[in-house]
Design a protein around this motif. Structure first.
Motif, PDB file in Angstrom:
ATOM      1  N   LEU A   1      -1.065  10.057  16.584  1.00  0.00           N
ATOM      2  CA  LEU A   1      -2.596   9.445  16.628  1.00  0.00           C
ATOM      3  C   LEU A   1      -3.030  10.044  15.031  1.00  0.00           C
ATOM      4  N   ARG A   2      -2.871  11.229  14.667  1.00  0.00           N
ATOM      5  CA  ARG A   2      -3.157  11.636  13.195  1.00  0.00           C
ATOM      6  C   ARG A   2      -2.634  10.544  12.058  1.00  0.00           C
ATOM      7  N   GLU A   3      -1.463  10.434  12.292  1.00  0.00           N
ATOM      8  CA  GLU A   3      -0.314   9.644  11.422  1.00  0.00           C
ATOM      9  C   GLU A   3      -0.853   8.162  11.552  1.00  0.00           C
ATOM     10  N   ARG A   4      -1.355   7.807  12.619  1.00  0.00           N
ATOM     11  CA  ARG A   4      -1.949   6.498  12.612  1.00  0.00           C
ATOM     12  C   ARG A   4      -3.267   6.289  11.931  1.00  0.00           C
ATOM     13  N   SER A   5      -4.071   7.347  12.273  1.00  0.00           N
ATOM     14  CA  SER A   5      -5.596   7.530  11.665  1.00  0.00           C
ATOM     15  C   SER A   5      -5.457   7.674  10.278  1.00  0.00           C
ATOM     16  N   ARG A   6      -4.009   8.269   9.672  1.00  0.00           N
ATOM     17  CA  ARG A   6      -4.049   8.268   8.200  1.00  0.00           C
ATOM     18  C   ARG A   6      -3.934   7.019   7.619  1.00  0.00           C
ATOM     19  N   VAL A   7      -2.766   6.335   8.268  1.00  0.00           N
ATOM     20  CA  VAL A   7      -2.514   4.843   7.808  1.00  0.00           C
ATOM     21  C   VAL A   7      -3.765   3.865   7.918  1.00  0.00           C
ATOM     22  N   PHE A   8      -4.743   3.974   9.011  1.00  0.00           N
ATOM     23  CA  PHE A   8      -5.886   3.076   8.987  1.00  0.00           C
ATOM     24  C   PHE A   8      -6.793   3.515   7.675  1.00  0.00           C
ATOM     25  N   GLU A   9      -7.006   4.963   7.506  1.00  0.00           N
ATOM     26  CA  GLU A   9      -7.947   5.408   6.317  1.00  0.00           C
ATOM     27  C   GLU A   9      -7.274   4.668   5.214  1.00  0.00           C
TER      28      GLU A   9
END
Length: 216
Positions: free
Chosen positions: A48-56
């Protein structure tokens, strides 16, 4: 049973881990960046953190593109106002060349026009071949790339051999009456994959402004 079968089972049975909640704590999977094994729950948090980083990152890119588009839009607006205030064809051509070079950072600009009553005092009316007129006819949209004909290249004068990328925009009303050429020593300044929306709008503005003073 294959991995795909397990994935399909879990997709079809979303309540599985509610029924076997203790199982989550007992399942260990490899850390995504190697090393020790970690609990499944921790792996989900990392995902989830990695996905959030990609979205950011994507959001940052979109915001940057939006700001750049706003800046270009402002420049096009200022160009529009300046063209409207131009009182004759020489002023229109001067505004167009000056603002493309100073506000849009285009290193080299040339304009060629053809008319039934050309103004021989303006460089833009220097004679062009029928091939150039056919070229303008074949440009429903701006062309960006690394190729121009030898004749078009000569419009840039002595710097032509050093130029590595080109934009060509037909100037038209019902039919083409001119060609706007922009070029750079930078091969990536005008490349085939770049968007041409603003180039097309600049071409439309230039066509309307020049057309007011052109006999065809």
């Amino acid at each position: 049973m294959q991995s795909a079968d397990v994935a399909q089972f879990l997709q079809k049975n979303p309540d599985f881990f509610e029924e076997y909640a203790d199982l989550i704590a007992d399942i260990f999977v490899p850390h995504p960046h190697g090393g020790r094994a970690i609990p499944l729950a921790e792996r989900q948090i990392l995902a989830l953190r990695e996905r959030s980083r990609v979205f950011e990152s994507k959001l940052g890119e979109l915001l940057q593109f939006g700001e750049e588009n706003d800046q270009i839009g402002d420049k096009v607006h200022q160009l529009s106002l300046s063209l409207l205030n131009a009182r004759d064809l020489a002023a229109v051509l001067g505004v167009l060349e000056d603002q493309l070079m100073t506000h849009f950072n285009v290193p080299h600009v040339a304009i060629r026009l053809w008319s039934e009553e050309p103004d021989d005092t303006l460089e833009a009316f220097h004679a062009v071949s029928d091939e150039v007129k056919v070229l303008a006819q074949s440009l429903p949209e701006p062309y960006c790339g690394h190729y121009v004909t030898d004749e078009v290249a000569t419009f840039m004068g002595e710097v032509a051999p050093s130029l590595r990328s080109w934009a060509q925009v037909a100037l038209r009303s019902d039919t083409p009456f001119g060609l706007l050429i922009m070029s750079s020593e930078d091969p990536q300044r005008f490349h085939p994959e770049m968007g041409t929306l603003y180039l097309a709008r600049i071409g439309e503005l230039a066509s309307a402004a020049i057309g007011r003073f052109l006999s065809r």
